[in-house]
Design an enzyme around this catalytic site. Structure first.
Site, PDB file in Angstrom:
ATOM      1  N   ARG A 188       0.919  -0.976   0.047  1.00  0.00           N
ATOM      2  CA  ARG A 188       0.024   0.091  -0.045  1.00  0.00           C
ATOM      3  C   ARG A 188       0.726   1.438   0.031  1.00  0.00           C
ATOM      4  NH1 ARG A 188      -1.922  -3.909   3.756  1.00  0.00           N
ATOM      5  NH2 ARG A 188      -3.958  -4.756   3.155  1.00  0.00           N
ATOM      6  N   LYS A 213      -1.453  -2.880   7.627  1.00  0.00           N
ATOM      7  CA  LYS A 213      -2.666  -2.471   7.797  1.00  0.00           C
ATOM      8  C   LYS A 213      -3.008  -3.681   8.892  1.00  0.00           C
ATOM      9  CE  LYS A 213      -7.285  -1.916   5.692  1.00  0.00           C
ATOM     10  NZ  LYS A 213      -8.198  -1.818   4.414  1.00  0.00           N
ATOM     11  N   HIS A 278      -2.236   2.980  -6.008  1.00  0.00           N
ATOM     12  CA  HIS A 278      -2.864   2.021  -5.808  1.00  0.00           C
ATOM     13  C   HIS A 278      -2.983   1.210  -7.152  1.00  0.00           C
ATOM     14  CE1 HIS A 278      -4.401  -0.151  -2.149  1.00  0.00           C
ATOM     15  NE2 HIS A 278      -5.115  -0.660  -2.791  1.00  0.00           N
ATOM     16  N   ARG A 281      -0.338  -1.527  -7.437  1.00  0.00           N
ATOM     17  CA  ARG A 281      -0.549  -2.404  -6.322  1.00  0.00           C
ATOM     18  C   ARG A 281      -1.729  -3.267  -7.110  1.00  0.00           C
ATOM     19  NH1 ARG A 281      -0.967  -4.393  -0.844  1.00  0.00           N
ATOM     20  NH2 ARG A 281      -3.193  -4.846  -0.246  1.00  0.00           N
ATOM     21  N   HIS A 304      -3.634  -9.120   2.642  1.00  0.00           N
ATOM     22  CA  HIS A 304      -5.177  -9.192   2.816  1.00  0.00           C
ATOM     23  C   HIS A 304      -5.450 -10.206   3.938  1.00  0.00           C
ATOM     24  CE1 HIS A 304      -6.089  -7.745  -1.626  1.00  0.00           C
ATOM     25  NE2 HIS A 304      -5.817  -6.625  -0.792  1.00  0.00           N
ATOM     26  N   TYR A 313      -9.649  -9.890  -7.869  1.00  0.00           N
ATOM     27  CA  TYR A 313      -8.732 -10.022  -8.934  1.00  0.00           C
ATOM     28  C   TYR A 313      -9.135 -11.029 -10.069  1.00  0.00           C
ATOM     29  CZ  TYR A 313      -6.155  -6.351  -6.308  1.00  0.00           C
ATOM     30  OH  TYR A 313      -5.857  -5.256  -5.624  1.00  0.00           O
TER      31      TYR A 313
END
Length: 345
Positions: A188, A213, A278, A281, A304, A313
């Site tokens: 990120r 995160k 982003h 990414r 994630h 994706y």
């Protein structure tokens, strides 16, 4: 890198300084009113000329402590408190004196009058949910503060050729190093901005993402091409702490600076698609998926928490799509341009 050592993290920035408060740091300030019920003491509604936000100080402090206890990220803390301050400013009262009807009125105000983005709207509502549930402990059913349906938009994906053009476009070596790191490792933007020199672990061949995160550490890729570029960058920049230092001494590059560098690189590369950090990414994940890397591995690299997040994706990886024959091709030969059909004999 050449002089790698064990990571040494600086202490987190004090969360109490995230937003305006009655201190010399945000003076001058004007006290507009002293309001609120005696149950939590006087609440000062303050307009800070430097910060430009209303602050309900006593309640703000309580909510801040509740967020700290739950270890919320500084960015989330700032967004929640800013949203509650705006809510109090709109009505000129303490949130404890406001109820479901005012919350509903404020939601409509955000949507119809201010026209805020969906992400900003959701942040505001999440802040109010937290306030009423965890700080004020008022009996307002959470269904009375509803969240909107999330828009299920697929991200715009750059092709490998477009990424290549972007990575060589910047004249600044530091910008090339940042953008290449983002595409090569998939972090990120907040994570790449806070990389430190020891996070480039050439001995193990990995890049360390510290405090990502959810306050989680993880490893991601360190491909040879990236390592070669970072070594050249290191000899040029000689960073000592942050891998990508900012303009202010002792501070990393800001996410805003990375955003502008990314936009400029896309412009210089002649890419017309909407591009932001982003996007690199997204491209990292999609291109790995199209190359046959399994979804679970990509989930770990991206950090994630849920596989469902990574699974989106699957909808943009277009290997299968490009291999599919349209039913139009199965019809008899057509000359659509002239409007004639050639029947086979």
């Amino acid at each position: 890198m050449a002089d790698e050592s064990q990571p040494c993290r600086a202490s987190p920035r004090p969360l109490a300084g995230v937003l305006g408060c009655l201190t010399a740091a945000c003076a001058p300030a004007v006290v507009l009113a002293v309001i609120g019920p005696p149950s939590i003491g006087p609440l000062l509604v303050v307009w800070s000329r430097t910060k430009g936000v209303f602050v309900v100080t006593a309640l703000r402090q309580r909510m801040l402590e509740d967020l700290q206890i739950r270890n919320y990220a500084p960015g989330t803390v700032a967004a929640y408190i800013r949203g509650v301050a705006a809510f109090a400013k709109h009505f000129g009262k303490s949130p404890e004196l406001l109820g479901p009807e005012q919350i509903r009125e404020y939601q409509l105000h955000l949507i119809k009058e201010k026209g805020v983005s969906l992400s900003s709207y959701i942040q505001s509502i999440c802040g109010l949910r937290f306030l009423y549930t965890n700080t004020l402990h008022l009996q307002i059913g959470i269904e009375r503060i509803p969240l909107p349906r999330y828009e299920k938009k697929l991200p715009v994906i750059l092709s490998p050729e477009e990424v290549g053009l972007m990575l060589v476009a910047p004249k600044n070596l530091g910008h090339r190093a940042i953008l290449t790191t983002m595409y090569a490792t998939g972090p990120r933007v907040s994570e790449v901005s806070r990389l430190k020199v020891p996070d480039i672990d050439s001995g193990r061949g990995v890049t360390w993402i510290r405090g990502g995160k959810g306050h989680k550490d993880r490893q991601t890729l360190l491909p040879p091409k990236l390592l070669e570029l970072l070594r050249v960058y290191y000899r040029w920049k000689r960073p000592t702490d942050w891998l990508f230092p900012g303009e202010k001494p002792g501070q990393p590059i800001s996410t805003k600076a990375i955003y502008y560098a990314c936009k400029q690189a896309a412009k210089d590369a002649g890419i017309s698609k909407p591009v932001h950090p982003h996007s690199l990414r997204h491209a990292f994940a999609t291109h790995l998926l199209e190359a046959g890397v399994n979804l679970r591995t990509i989930q770990l690299l991206l950090g994630h928490a849920k596989l469902e997040t990574t699974a989106r994706y699957l909808h943009v990886a277009d290997t299968a799509v490009r291999a599919t024959i349209s039913p139009l091709e199965l019809l008899n030969p057509l000359d659509i341009v002239t409007g004639r059909q050639h029947l086979s004999t």
